[in-house]
Design an enzyme around this catalytic site. Structure first.
Site, PDB file in Angstrom:
ATOM      1  N   GLY A  31      11.029 -11.199  31.618  1.00 47.77           N
ATOM      2  CA  GLY A  31      10.932  -9.751  31.680  1.00 47.77           C
ATOM      3  C   GLY A  31      11.625  -9.080  30.512  1.00 47.77           C
ATOM      4  O   GLY A  31      11.890  -9.703  29.483  1.00 47.77           O
ATOM      5  N   HIS A  37       7.083 -10.696  23.016  1.00 41.27           N
ATOM      6  CA  HIS A  37       6.198 -11.046  24.125  1.00 41.27           C
ATOM      7  C   HIS A  37       4.773 -10.571  23.853  1.00 41.27           C
ATOM      8  O   HIS A  37       3.801 -11.244  24.216  1.00 41.27           O
ATOM      9  CB  HIS A  37       6.709 -10.422  25.426  1.00 41.27           C
ATOM     10  CG  HIS A  37       8.062 -10.911  25.843  1.00 41.27           C
ATOM     11  ND1 HIS A  37       9.176 -10.092  25.840  1.00 41.27           N
ATOM     12  CD2 HIS A  37       8.495 -12.130  26.261  1.00 41.27           C
ATOM     13  CE1 HIS A  37      10.224 -10.785  26.253  1.00 41.27           C
ATOM     14  NE2 HIS A  37       9.840 -12.012  26.517  1.00 41.27           N
ATOM     15  N   LYS A 149      11.318 -17.943  18.156  1.00 39.12           N
ATOM     16  CA  LYS A 149      12.727 -17.539  18.081  1.00 39.12           C
ATOM     17  C   LYS A 149      13.601 -18.498  18.875  1.00 39.12           C
ATOM     18  O   LYS A 149      14.692 -18.856  18.454  1.00 39.12           O
ATOM     19  CB  LYS A 149      12.930 -16.115  18.581  1.00 39.12           C
ATOM     20  CG  LYS A 149      14.371 -15.639  18.385  1.00 39.12           C
ATOM     21  CD  LYS A 149      14.598 -14.260  18.931  1.00 39.12           C
ATOM     22  CE  LYS A 149      14.749 -14.264  20.433  1.00 39.12           C
ATOM     23  NZ  LYS A 149      16.025 -14.914  20.852  1.00 39.12           N
ATOM     24  N   ASP A 150      13.129 -18.904  20.055  1.00 36.70           N
ATOM     25  CA  ASP A 150      13.844 -19.891  20.862  1.00 36.70           C
ATOM     26  C   ASP A 150      13.352 -21.281  20.452  1.00 36.70           C
ATOM     27  O   ASP A 150      12.681 -21.981  21.209  1.00 36.70           O
ATOM     28  CB  ASP A 150      13.608 -19.629  22.345  1.00 36.70           C
ATOM     29  CG  ASP A 150      14.174 -18.292  22.775  1.00 36.70           C
ATOM     30  OD1 ASP A 150      15.394 -18.098  22.649  1.00 36.70           O
ATOM     31  OD2 ASP A 150      13.395 -17.421  23.209  1.00 36.70           O
TER      32      ASP A 150
END
Length: 293
Positions: A31, A37, A149-150
């Site tokens: 979220g 996203h 990014k992760d």
């Protein structure tokens, strides 16, 4: 757009779509949706017929002193975001649905979870791998999209999929950045104006390391030293790590070559931020930014 809060409901919805011959793409999220996203959803929408987004703040990936209690929660805005993006199904389970009893079965991707964030966040990637495995079993997607990014998370999930024979195909989305280079993140909301100004220095610090590689430097310590020095110049002194590793398996490099990841983590007061560049060092000496896989 349909919303499901229980596993049985989302499985029923998607089973009906499969009977129609539809393919399913999944974007797992916690979220507090943002442009990162959005990029994942755009890719996923093009990769499958039915776009599923999960919104679940997974408690199993937070340590006892981490930010689970204050992690941004804005479900109404997130649902509006998903509707604008053309999502077909949003899966919004609660803790009781995802972990109805004591969790004794865990997914651990040992070697790939140990460096970088794994050193200071024990159990984090066990929690990540376990919840993603559960989501893959619930949704059974043909494609799943994650953000680069992760990066370590992406490597852990890739190895879980490969070694445990999940049928899903993984796709990565490039890092989305603010005008000053800061990677978009839900945790950026924690930053006060001064911290936000400093945070732009994270990307500039990565660029300092890249500049050395472009100039022919191949000693990892020299490159990461330049990254650390630039962070200090920006007033970022609580540096957790700055490392140059082999991109494929996050192993230590004696000399930079091939595809590498230049990664960092730092704290601005209580806010922990991460960033990275994945670079391919080409035979002609040039350097090209690329995706992990």
């Amino acid at each position: 757009m349909m919303m499901a809060e229980c596993i049985a409901s989302v499985r029923k919805m998607l089973a009906e779509k499969r009977l129609e011959g539809k393919t399913i793409s999944l974007v797992p999220t916690m979220g507090a949706l943002h442009d990162g996203h959005r990029s994942c959803m755009e890719i996923a929408g093009n990769e499958g017929d039915i776009l599923v987004v999960s919104i679940y703040i997974n408690p199993k990936q937070f340590g006892p002193s981490e930010d689970l209690s204050r992690y941004p929660r804005m479900l109404e805005k997130d649902l509006e975001f998903c509707e604008r993006m053309g999502c077909d199904v949003v899966f919004v389970p609660d803790d009781e649905e995802m972990y109805p009893a004591s969790q004794d079965a865990w997914v651990t991707v040992e070697r790939f979870a140990e460096p970088l964030c794994g050193r200071t966040r024990p159990g984090h990637f066990r929690g990540v791998a376990t919840v993603v495995a559960k989501l893959f079993n619930i949704v059974d997607p043909d494609v799943a999209v994650f953000g680069q990014k992760d990066a370590q998370q992406a490597v852990v999930i890739r190895e879980m999929v490969r070694q445990l024979n999940f049928r899903v195909r993984l796709v990565l989305s490039s890092i989305v950045r603010e005008p000053d280079g800061l990677a978009v993140s839900s945790r950026n909301a924690y930053l006060n104006p001064e911290e936000r100004k400093q945070a732009g220095g994270l990307y500039d610090s990565l660029l300092a390391g890249r500049a050395l590689l472009e100039g022919g430097e191949r000693d990892p310590k020299s490159v990461t030293g330049a990254v650390r020095d630039r962070m200090i110049e920006h007033g970022i002194r609580d540096v957790e790590y700055a490392e140059l590793l082999r991109a494929d398996d996050l192993s230590i490099l004696e000399r930079a070559e091939g595809k590498v990841i230049l990664a960092l983590a730092a704290r601005l007061d209580t806010t922990r931020l991460i960033d990275n560049l994945v670079l391919e060092l080409l035979a002609d000496g040039s350097v090209r930014e690329t995706l992990l896989f």
